[in-house]
Scaffold this active site. Structure first.
Site, PDB file in Angstrom:
ATOM      1  CD  GLU A   1     136.482  18.010  74.050  1.00  0.00           C
ATOM      2  OE1 GLU A   1     137.198  18.197  75.056  1.00  0.00           O
ATOM      3  OE2 GLU A   1     135.871  16.956  73.830  1.00  0.00           O
TER       4      GLU A   1
ATOM      5  CB  CYS B   1     136.318  12.079  78.531  1.00  0.00           C
ATOM      6  SG  CYS B   1     134.849  11.679  79.482  1.00  0.00           S
TER       7      CYS B   1
ATOM      8  CB  ILE C   1     129.804  27.959  59.384  1.00  0.00           C
ATOM      9  CG1 ILE C   1     130.237  26.538  59.735  1.00  0.00           C
ATOM     10  CG2 ILE C   1     130.956  28.933  59.287  1.00  0.00           C
ATOM     11  CD1 ILE C   1     131.478  26.425  60.553  1.00  0.00           C
TER      12      ILE C   1
ATOM     13  CG  HIS D   1     134.445  16.229  77.120  1.00  0.00           C
ATOM     14  ND1 HIS D   1     134.871  15.450  76.078  1.00  0.00           N
ATOM     15  CD2 HIS D   1     133.711  15.422  77.917  1.00  0.00           C
ATOM     16  CE1 HIS D   1     134.403  14.221  76.232  1.00  0.00           C
ATOM     17  NE2 HIS D   1     133.694  14.172  77.338  1.00  0.00           N
TER      18      HIS D   1
ATOM     19  CD  GLN E   1     115.697  30.633  38.294  1.00  0.00           C
ATOM     20  OE1 GLN E   1     114.616  30.379  37.789  1.00  0.00           O
ATOM     21  NE2 GLN E   1     116.779  30.863  37.561  1.00  0.00           N
TER      22      GLN E   1
HETATM   23  N1  GLN Z   1     132.779   5.910  78.245  1.00  0.00           N
HETATM   24  C1  GLN Z   1     133.358   6.663  79.302  1.00  0.00           C
HETATM   25  C2  GLN Z   1     132.352   6.990  80.388  1.00  0.00           C
HETATM   26  O1  GLN Z   1     131.160   6.917  80.194  1.00  0.00           O
HETATM   27  C3  GLN Z   1     133.984   7.935  78.776  1.00  0.00           C
HETATM   28  C4  GLN Z   1     132.998   8.903  78.223  1.00  0.00           C
HETATM   29  C5  GLN Z   1     133.631   9.971  77.385  1.00  0.00           C
HETATM   30  O2  GLN Z   1     134.784   9.849  76.979  1.00  0.00           O
HETATM   31  N2  GLN Z   1     132.881  11.011  77.054  1.00  0.00           N
HETATM   32  O3  GLN Z   1     132.746   7.355  81.467  1.00  0.00           O
END
Ligand code: GLN
Length: 548
Positions: free
Chosen positions: A515, A378, A19, A513, A191
Site C-alpha cells: 500500500e 504483513c 493534502i 506493505h 483574523q
Molecule cells: N507484528 C508483526 C511483526 O512484527 C507484523 C507487523 C506488521 O503487520 N506490520 O512481524
C-alpha cells in the site's frame, strides 16, 4: 537554487494541511518543476514509530526505511518524488541532534539555546530535506499558537529574511466557519490566527480558507483587509467529496500561479489531465464490490489510510466502486463470521499485538474455505500461514511467537527463535542485517516462475517496503509446502515474502506493505489484481475453491 513554500495552519487542526501541501506540489510538478516535500512535527517523539495508531494514525514507511508521519503518504500519492528519512523530522529529533553535538563539544563552550542552536538545526534539516529540487514545500505540523511549534516558526521566519521575498512563500491554512443559526460566515478566527502569526514576525502571502461553501467576495475582501494579504491571494477551499479533485480546485483558484509569480518562475501551464482522468474513473465506475477489512484499529480510519487509498486506487484502475467495510476482528471472535457473508473480497492488514488475532484467523479461514479473494498484508500474511498450518497442515496450536512464546509450532517467529530440526538455533541474530530488530524499508523480492504473484506483477523481481519483526519460520516451509501452500516470493536472503494457495481462486498475501507504493495515477498491481478478482468473484467468473 531551491525556493521554499512554508505551509502553516491556524484556528483548528485537521484542516487538511498535508493534502493542501501535496496538491500544491502536484500542480507545481505538472508545470514542470521538481518538487521536494518536508513535514516538520512539533512533538517530542524522535520519530512516529513508537506512537499508537489510535492517536496518530498510520506510520508511513519510506523507501529508505524511515517510519514517518502519514502526511508523507499523501505527498507520495500526489507527487512523483519519493520522500525519505530527511523528509520528516520532529522536535525530538532536532533536540537529539543538538544535544549530541553539545555532548561532543561541537559548540565550543557556548551556551546552547533555542535561538540560534535549535533554530539553526531546524534550518539545516530543512535545507537537507529540500535537496536540489526547484521548490521545496515545507508543512509545519500543529496549529499556530501552540507552544511546541514556536522554534519551527522562528526558523522559517529567519529563512524568509535570509532568502528574500522571491524565494520564500508563506501559505497559511485557516478555517472560515459558517454559523447555521445566524446564517453567517465568520472571518474572525482567521483574523486572529493571522494576527498570531504576524506577532511572531510572519506575514502570510497566501491564505487558504477552508469553508463549507465558496467564500463570497465580501468575506474575501474583509479577510484581505484585516490580514494584509492581497484579495486574490485569499483562496477559498471548499469541502469536496473526493480528495483527488483538490488539485484542479486549487488550480482554478489560482494558488499555483500566485506562488509562481512570487517566486518569479515562468512556467508552462498546469496539465492536470492525469488528475482529471483519476476523478473521472472514480466517478464513473461500471461495477461495484464489497470488501471487508478485518483489523484492529478500525475506529480510527487514519490508521489504515494508505491501505484504504490503495484499495480505492485498485477501483480507479478497474472502474470499480470499492465499498470498504471496516470490521473489528474482535467482533468476529464474539459473533462469528456472519458479517463476512456477501463480501467479494477480504483483506487483513498489518498490525502488532495479539488483540483480535483469533478473529483475523477466522476471517482467513472463511476466505480460504469459501473461495473468496483474500489479500493479506504483513500480519495478514502471518495469520494466513498460521491458519493454514493449523487447519490444513495439521500443526495443532501453530502460532506466532509474538503472541505465544511456548507454542508447539512457531510457524512465525523472530529469526533468533527459529530452531533447526537438530535443535540448533539459527545463526542470524540481532546484529546481522535481518536479525531480531525491525525490518524496514524497500527490499527486493524474487517471485516464483509461474506463480499468481508473478503474473499479477508481470515480472519476476519487485521492490516493496517492509515494517515488521517476525518472519515465516523456514523450518516449517517444507511441511507447509507439502500441504499445498505456495511460497511465491522470497527475499534475496531466503525469507518468505509472499504466499499463495494454488487451490484457491485468488489467495495472495505479502510480508511487505504494497500500500505504501500505490498511488491514484498508477495504481498498484496487487490491489488492481485483488479488486478484479473480487469483481469476478461477484459475477461468478471465479471457480469455487477446493475445500481445505
Ligand atoms: N507484528 C508483526 C511483526 O512484527 C507484523 C507487523 C506488521 O503487520 N506490520 O512481524
Amino acid at each position: 537554487m531551491t525556493s521554499y513554500v512554508f505551509i502553516t495552519g491556524g484556528v483548528v487542526s485537521s484542516l487538511g494541511k498535508g493534502i493542501t501541501s501535496a496538491c500544491l506540489g502536484a500542480i507545481l510538478e505538472s508545470r514542470g518543476l521538481t518538487i521536494s516535500m518536508i513535514k516538520l512535527d512539533p512533538y517530542i517523539n524522535v520519530d512516529p514509530g513508537t506512537m499508537s495508531p489510535f492517536q496518530h494514525g498510520e506510520v508511513f514507511v519510506t523507501e529508505d526505511g524511515s517510519e514517518t508521519d502519514l502526511d508523507l503518504g499523501h505527498y507520495e500519492r500526489f507527487i512523483r518524488t519519493t520522500t525519505g528519512r530527511n523528509s520528516n523530522f520532529t522536535t525530538g529529533r532536532i533536540y537529539e541532534t543538538v544535544i549530541g553535538k553539545e555532548r561532543r563539544g561541537d559548540y565550543l563552550g557556548a551556551t546552547v539555546q533555542v535561538i540560534p542552536h535549535i533554530t539553526d538545526e531546524i534550518k539545516e534539516s530543512i535545507r537537507r530535506g529540500a535537496g536540489d529540487a526547484d521548490v521545496c514545500l515545507v508543512e509545519i505540523g500543529g496549529t499556530v499558537g501552540d507552544i511546541e511549534s514556536l522554534p519551527f516558526l522562528e526558523a522559517i521566519r529567519q529563512m524568509g529574511v535570509e532568502l528574500g521575498h522571491d524565494r520564500v512563500v508563506y501559505v497559511h491554512l485557516t478555517l472560515v466557519p459558517y454559523i447555521k443559526t445566524s446564517a453567517e460566515i465568520k472571518t474572525k478566527p482567521t483574523q486572529h490566527s493571522v494576527k498570531e502569526l504576524r506577532s511572531i514576525g510572519i506575514q502570510p502571502d497566501i491564505l487558504v480558507c477552508r469553508s463549507e461553501q465558496q467564500l463570497p467576495q465580501e468575506q474575501r475582501r474583509k479577510i484581505a483587509l484585516f490580514t494584509n494579504v492581497p484579495e486574490k491571494a485569499v483562496i477559498s477551499a471548499t469541502d469536496v467529496d473526493d480528495l483527488y479533485k483538490i488539485p484542479a480546485m486549487m488550480q482554478r483558484e489560482g494558488l499555483d500561479e500566485i506562488v509562481a509569480s512570487q517566486l518569479r518562475l515562468e512556467l508552462a501551464p498546469a496539465d492536470l489531465s492525469e488528475w482529471d482522468a483519476v476523478v473521472a474513473a472514480k466517478q464513473n465506475p461500471d461495477g461495484e464490490v464489497n470488501v471487508a477489512m478485518v483489523g484492529k484499529y478500525v475506529d480510527l480510519r487514519d490508521s489504515y489510510i494508505s491501505l484504504s487509498e490503495a484499495l480505492l486506487h485498485g477501483g480507479i484502475h478497474t472502474r470499480t466502486r470499492v465499498n470498504i467495510h471496516y470490521i473489528e476482528s474482535q467482533d468476529i471472535e464474539a459473533r462469528g463470521t456472519s458479517c463476512l457473508h456477501g463480501m467479494d473480497g477480504i483483506v487483513v492488514p498489518g498490525g502488532f499485538g495479539d488483540r483480535g488475532i483469533e478473529g483475523k484467523i477466522q476471517a482467513v479461514r472463511f476466505a480460504r474455505e469459501n473461495g473468496i479473494p483474500y489479500l493479506g498484508i504483513c500480519l495478514g500474511m502471518q495469520v494466513a500461514v498460521i491458519e493454514f498450518a493449523r487447519n490444513v497442515a495439521g500443526l495443532d496450536g501453530a502460532q506466532s511467537t509474538e503472541f505465544d512464546k511456548s507454542t508447539p509450532h512457531p510457524v512465525i517467529a523472530l529469526i533468533t527463535e527459529w530452531q533447526t530440526s537438530a535443535g540448533a538455533v539459527e545463526e542470524r541474530d540481532e546484529d546481522s542485517d535481518l536479525g531480531g530488530t525491525m525490518r524496514l524499508g524497500a527490499q527486493s523480492v524474487d517471485l516464483a516462475k509461474g506463480s499468481l504473484a508473478a503474473s499479477i506483477y508481470g515480472k519476476r523481481q519487485i521492490r516493496e517496503r517492509h515494517r515488521h519483526r517476525y518472519e515465516v519460520n523456514n523450518h516449517y516451509r517444507e511441511r507447509l509446502e507439502q500441504a499445498g501452500l505456495r511460497f511465491s516470493g522470497l527475499s534475496v536472503d531466503d525469507l518468505v515474502e509472499m504466499i499463495e494457495l494454488p487451490d484457491h481462486p485468488w489467495f495472495v498475501a505479502s510480508q511487505f506493505h504494497p500500500e505504501f507504493t500505490s498511488n491514484p495515477r498508477d495504481g498498484h498491481p496487487l490491489f488492481t489484481g485483488f479488486v478484479l478478482a473480487a469483481r469476478k468473484h461477484k459475477s461468478g467468473e471465479l471457480p469455487r475453491a477446493a475445500e481445505g
